[in-house]
Scaffold this motif. Structure first.
Motif, PDB file in Angstrom:
ATOM      1  N   VAL A 284       2.483   3.624  -6.782  1.00  0.00           N
ATOM      2  CA  VAL A 284       2.494   3.538  -5.323  1.00  0.00           C
ATOM      3  C   VAL A 284       3.284   4.700  -4.725  1.00  0.00           C
ATOM      4  CG1 VAL A 284       3.178   2.137  -3.341  1.00  0.00           C
ATOM      5  CG2 VAL A 284       2.174   1.046  -5.357  1.00  0.00           C
ATOM      6  N   LEU A 285       4.404   5.058  -5.340  1.00  0.00           N
ATOM      7  CA  LEU A 285       5.179   6.199  -4.841  1.00  0.00           C
ATOM      8  C   LEU A 285       4.340   7.474  -4.848  1.00  0.00           C
ATOM      9  CD1 LEU A 285       8.685   5.640  -6.490  1.00  0.00           C
ATOM     10  CD2 LEU A 285       8.006   5.187  -4.122  1.00  0.00           C
ATOM     11  N   LYS A 286       3.506   7.640  -5.870  1.00  0.00           N
ATOM     12  CA  LYS A 286       2.625   8.808  -5.928  1.00  0.00           C
ATOM     13  C   LYS A 286       1.598   8.754  -4.804  1.00  0.00           C
ATOM     14  CE  LYS A 286      -0.374  11.453  -9.026  1.00  0.00           C
ATOM     15  NZ  LYS A 286      -0.955  11.530 -10.405  1.00  0.00           N
ATOM     16  N   ALA A 287       1.016   7.593  -4.567  1.00  0.00           N
ATOM     17  CA  ALA A 287       0.046   7.446  -3.478  1.00  0.00           C
ATOM     18  C   ALA A 287       0.699   7.662  -2.117  1.00  0.00           C
ATOM     19  CB  ALA A 287      -0.598   6.062  -3.536  1.00  0.00           C
ATOM     20  N   MET A 288       1.966   7.327  -2.023  1.00  0.00           N
ATOM     21  CA  MET A 288       2.713   7.542  -0.784  1.00  0.00           C
ATOM     22  C   MET A 288       3.158   8.992  -0.605  1.00  0.00           C
ATOM     23  SD  MET A 288       5.273   4.247  -0.676  1.00  0.00           S
ATOM     24  CE  MET A 288       4.734   2.621  -0.137  1.00  0.00           C
ATOM     25  N   ILE A 318       7.706  -1.314   1.863  1.00  0.00           N
ATOM     26  CA  ILE A 318       6.377  -1.564   2.409  1.00  0.00           C
ATOM     27  C   ILE A 318       5.610  -2.428   1.423  1.00  0.00           C
ATOM     28  CG2 ILE A 318       4.172  -0.537   3.095  1.00  0.00           C
ATOM     29  CD1 ILE A 318       5.701   1.955   3.936  1.00  0.00           C
ATOM     30  N   ALA A 319       5.123  -3.565   1.886  1.00  0.00           N
ATOM     31  CA  ALA A 319       4.329  -4.460   1.051  1.00  0.00           C
ATOM     32  C   ALA A 319       2.843  -4.268   1.355  1.00  0.00           C
ATOM     33  CB  ALA A 319       4.714  -5.913   1.303  1.00  0.00           C
ATOM     34  N   GLY A 320       2.043  -4.176   0.307  1.00  0.00           N
ATOM     35  CA  GLY A 320       0.604  -4.087   0.503  1.00  0.00           C
ATOM     36  C   GLY A 320       0.097  -2.707   0.852  1.00  0.00           C
ATOM     37  N   PHE A 321       0.753  -1.664   0.326  1.00  0.00           N
ATOM     38  CA  PHE A 321       0.242  -0.310   0.543  1.00  0.00           C
ATOM     39  C   PHE A 321      -1.136  -0.186  -0.117  1.00  0.00           C
ATOM     40  CE2 PHE A 321      -0.077   4.270  -0.250  1.00  0.00           C
ATOM     41  CZ  PHE A 321       0.296   4.766   0.992  1.00  0.00           C
ATOM     42  N   PRO A 322      -2.050   0.613   0.434  1.00  0.00           N
ATOM     43  CA  PRO A 322      -3.388   0.731  -0.151  1.00  0.00           C
ATOM     44  C   PRO A 322      -3.339   1.011  -1.657  1.00  0.00           C
ATOM     45  CG  PRO A 322      -3.337   1.857   1.940  1.00  0.00           C
ATOM     46  CD  PRO A 322      -1.926   1.426   1.669  1.00  0.00           C
ATOM     47  N   GLY A 323      -4.076   0.215  -2.411  1.00  0.00           N
ATOM     48  CA  GLY A 323      -4.138   0.390  -3.857  1.00  0.00           C
ATOM     49  C   GLY A 323      -3.037  -0.306  -4.620  1.00  0.00           C
ATOM     50  N   GLU A 324      -2.066  -0.928  -3.947  1.00  0.00           N
ATOM     51  CA  GLU A 324      -0.969  -1.616  -4.635  1.00  0.00           C
ATOM     52  C   GLU A 324      -1.523  -2.829  -5.393  1.00  0.00           C
ATOM     53  OE1 GLU A 324       3.345  -2.880  -3.117  1.00  0.00           O
ATOM     54  OE2 GLU A 324       1.805  -4.354  -2.565  1.00  0.00           O
ATOM     55  N   VAL A 359      -6.981   6.159   5.728  1.00  0.00           N
ATOM     56  CA  VAL A 359      -8.373   6.266   5.267  1.00  0.00           C
ATOM     57  C   VAL A 359      -8.482   6.123   3.751  1.00  0.00           C
ATOM     58  CG1 VAL A 359      -9.108   7.643   7.237  1.00  0.00           C
ATOM     59  CG2 VAL A 359      -8.176   8.795   5.213  1.00  0.00           C
ATOM     60  N   MET A 360      -7.409   5.663   3.120  1.00  0.00           N
ATOM     61  CA  MET A 360      -7.451   5.460   1.673  1.00  0.00           C
ATOM     62  C   MET A 360      -8.351   4.289   1.306  1.00  0.00           C
ATOM     63  SD  MET A 360      -3.531   6.004   0.326  1.00  0.00           S
ATOM     64  CE  MET A 360      -2.816   7.638   0.195  1.00  0.00           C
ATOM     65  N   GLN A 361      -8.915   4.354   0.112  1.00  0.00           N
ATOM     66  CA  GLN A 361      -9.679   3.247  -0.424  1.00  0.00           C
ATOM     67  C   GLN A 361      -8.722   2.136  -0.878  1.00  0.00           C
ATOM     68  OE1 GLN A 361     -13.134   3.316  -0.346  1.00  0.00           O
ATOM     69  NE2 GLN A 361     -12.711   5.198   0.821  1.00  0.00           N
ATOM     70  N   LYS A 362      -9.285   0.979  -1.179  1.00  0.00           N
ATOM     71  CA  LYS A 362      -8.537  -0.166  -1.708  1.00  0.00           C
ATOM     72  C   LYS A 362      -7.460  -0.646  -0.731  1.00  0.00           C
ATOM     73  CE  LYS A 362      -9.225   1.219  -6.549  1.00  0.00           C
ATOM     74  NZ  LYS A 362      -8.562   1.532  -7.833  1.00  0.00           N
ATOM     75  N   GLN A 363      -7.827  -0.760   0.542  1.00  0.00           N
ATOM     76  CA  GLN A 363      -6.924  -1.375   1.512  1.00  0.00           C
ATOM     77  C   GLN A 363      -6.719  -2.842   1.139  1.00  0.00           C
ATOM     78  OE1 GLN A 363      -5.444   0.125   4.269  1.00  0.00           O
ATOM     79  NE2 GLN A 363      -6.306   2.143   3.765  1.00  0.00           N
ATOM     80  N   ILE A 364      -5.506  -3.319   1.286  1.00  0.00           N
ATOM     81  CA  ILE A 364      -5.156  -4.692   0.911  1.00  0.00           C
ATOM     82  C   ILE A 364      -5.441  -5.628   2.090  1.00  0.00           C
ATOM     83  CG2 ILE A 364      -3.341  -6.184  -0.022  1.00  0.00           C
ATOM     84  CD1 ILE A 364      -4.093  -3.805  -1.821  1.00  0.00           C
ATOM     85  N   SER A 365      -5.938  -6.811   1.813  1.00  0.00           N
ATOM     86  CA  SER A 365      -6.246  -7.764   2.878  1.00  0.00           C
ATOM     87  C   SER A 365      -4.968  -8.215   3.585  1.00  0.00           C
ATOM     88  CB  SER A 365      -6.964  -8.986   2.302  1.00  0.00           C
ATOM     89  OG  SER A 365      -6.075  -9.770   1.519  1.00  0.00           O
ATOM     90  N   GLU A 366      -5.119  -8.603   4.844  1.00  0.00           N
ATOM     91  CA  GLU A 366      -3.971  -9.084   5.610  1.00  0.00           C
ATOM     92  C   GLU A 366      -3.354 -10.309   4.953  1.00  0.00           C
ATOM     93  OE1 GLU A 366      -2.267  -7.946   8.310  1.00  0.00           O
ATOM     94  OE2 GLU A 366      -3.442  -6.126   7.960  1.00  0.00           O
ATOM     95  N   LYS A 367      -4.190 -11.176   4.407  1.00  0.00           N
ATOM     96  CA  LYS A 367      -3.677 -12.380   3.756  1.00  0.00           C
ATOM     97  C   LYS A 367      -2.790 -12.023   2.567  1.00  0.00           C
ATOM     98  CE  LYS A 367      -5.183 -16.661   1.498  1.00  0.00           C
ATOM     99  NZ  LYS A 367      -6.352 -17.491   1.081  1.00  0.00           N
TER     100      LYS A 367
END
Length: 461
Positions: A284-288, A318-324, A359-367
């Motif tokens: 996640v740190l790399k994606a960030m 940050i919880a739920g970053f894209p791809g986490e 615009v990253m892929q694998k966005q995490i759902s709100e739930k």
């Protein structure tokens, strides 16, 4: 005759509403300083104001919607003034203004001025222009605003912010700051020391140095060399009358050994550090685009605790970053358990328009984001409560920085940045006194004065 003399009128009222970080709080105070020579004095409510400034923040979710909601409420004040034949100026400043200036002017035609955080030193010129046109000023001037700010007209009180660095070159994929605050800039040492002296002379005992990446500070020193934050802190501690120093916000990549050693070597540097990590997962740190691995964070904490064993740490998550993934999230939980935080700020990921993460892929759902945030906050809140509970029975030096008149109380902060409330006479305001901590809550402490004689020392938890 300059622009100040042409425009000065006495008795004008200025209302500033501030959102966001400590830098915005500092900017609002300095805007009041810029406008003071024009006859404006700050007031606590927008009633009868001659000028209203909304100093905005773009970090939180739906920031723009919140600004327009507030503008809608304040429009009534503007209309009421106009019915009396008095003109009221309405302005939007700060990071939302920088990012969406033209949109604000289009959607809110009653707004007179929109200006970014790098241009508020030009307020007199903007006010002069607004007599014939609406003004949008979201440039990044070649010159630093700090070179043009007047001396302080507003006394900040016992505790004050002092901006030493601004802007960011890190370009984390979730963050808008590089686009709204610009590139990193460090003020010269001499200018910072001069401002620190003025704050001291106005009664300030504690100074918090500010920057978007404050520990990336690299200002020119009076010796012709470039100074880092550790050396700057050492110079400020030599100013008699300044009893406490803090700094925020830091980036792990800029936590050098000189700064870490300062925490053990400088008694006036409070044993507290806010060091955002955002995630415990290298993936996640790399994606960030944080440009460091989690091992660096562990290493820094180890060094800090060796230099100052009682140091209190806080962080951002940050919880739920894209791809986490679930495993990535569990690594964050592990980090929190391993290190232990006095408190922390934690949020669900929310997309910021114009940032790569949006615009990253694998966005995490709100739930799922909500579930992860609740899990994380449950642990963080328990750590915060436990940390505060360990202070019960201790006597700590507390700087009393606010009077709560309706409760007959004073508010203060311990060296570890914990909020403390005591029942005591208002004439203790501004003093550092010993307080016996009697009760602990998640977000604050209560205590009793041990002595009203001012003290200058630090206790260890």
């Amino acid at each position: 005759m300059d622009v100040w003399d042409n425009m000065k009128e006495t008795g004008k009222k200025l209302y500033i509403k501030t959102w966001g970080c400590q830098m915005n709080v500092y900017d609002s105070r300095r805007m009041a300083d810029v406008l003071a020579p024009l006859g404006y004095s700050a007031v606590e409510t927008p009633d009868e104001a001659d000028m209203i400034i909304l100093n905005t923040c773009h970090i939180r979710e739906k920031a723009t919607d919140k600004v327009f909601s507030e503008l809608g409420r304040l429009r009534e004040h503007k209309q009421a003034q106009e019915k009396k034949g008095r003109r009221m100026l309405m302005a939007v400043a700060g990071c939302v203004a920088q990012a969406e200036g033209e949109f604000i002017m289009e959607r809110a035609p009653y707004v007179d001025m929109v200006f970014g955080p790098q241009t508020y030193h030009e307020l007199p010129q903007m006010i002069m222009r607004v007599t014939g046109e609406r003004v949008v000023n979201t440039n990044f001037p070649a010159e630093s605003k700090f070179d043009f700010l007047p001396d302080e007209h507003t006394a900040p009180g016992p505790s004050a912010f002092l901006s030493v660095q601004e802007g960011c070159d890190k370009f984390c994929t979730f963050c808008v700051v590089p686009y709204t605050r610009g590139s990193e800039y460090s003020r010269p040492v001499a200018a910072i020391l001069d401002e620190a002296r003025r704050l001291r002379d106005a009664g300030t005992a504690e100074i918090t140095l500010l920057g978007q990446n404050v520990n990336a500070y690299h200002g020119g020193g009076p010796d012709g060399k470039t100074w880092g934050l550790g050396r700057l802190l050492a110079a400020i501690t030599e100013l008699e009358g300044i009893e406490r120093l803090r700094y925020t916000t830091s980036h792990p990549r800029d936590m050098d050994d000189e700064l870490i050693e300062a925490h053990g070597a400088l008694p006036k540097l409070m044993p507290f550090l806010h060091l955002p990590v955002q995630s415990g997962s290298d993936n996640v740190l790399k994606a960030m685009n944080r440009k460091h691995e989690i091992s660096l964070y562990y290493e820094i904490v180890e060094k800090l605790r060796k230099a100052r064993p009682d140091i209190a740490l806080s962080s951002d998550f940050i919880a739920g970053f894209p791809g986490e993934t679930e495993d990535d999230f569990e690594q964050t939980i592990k980090l929190v358990r391993d290190i232990g935080f006095a408190y922390a700020y934690s949020f669900k990921y929310s997309a910021r328009p114009g940032t790569p993460a949006a615009v990253m892929q694998k966005q995490i759902s709100e739930k799922e984001k909500t579930a992860r945030l609740h899990h994380l906050q449950s642990l963080l809140f328990q750590q915060q409560t436990d940390y505060n509970s360990r202070t019960v029975g201790l006597t700590l030096p507390v700087l009393l920085d606010r009077v709560i008149e309706e409760k007959g109380q004073l508010h203060g902060r311990t060296p570890y940045n914990q909020a403390v409330h005591i029942t005591a006479p208002a004439d203790l305001y501004g003093r550092i006194i010993d307080v016996s901590i009697t009760r602990a809550f998640q977000n604050s402490l209560t205590g009793e004065p041990v002595s009203t004689v001012p003290v200058v020392k630090s206790a260890r938890i």
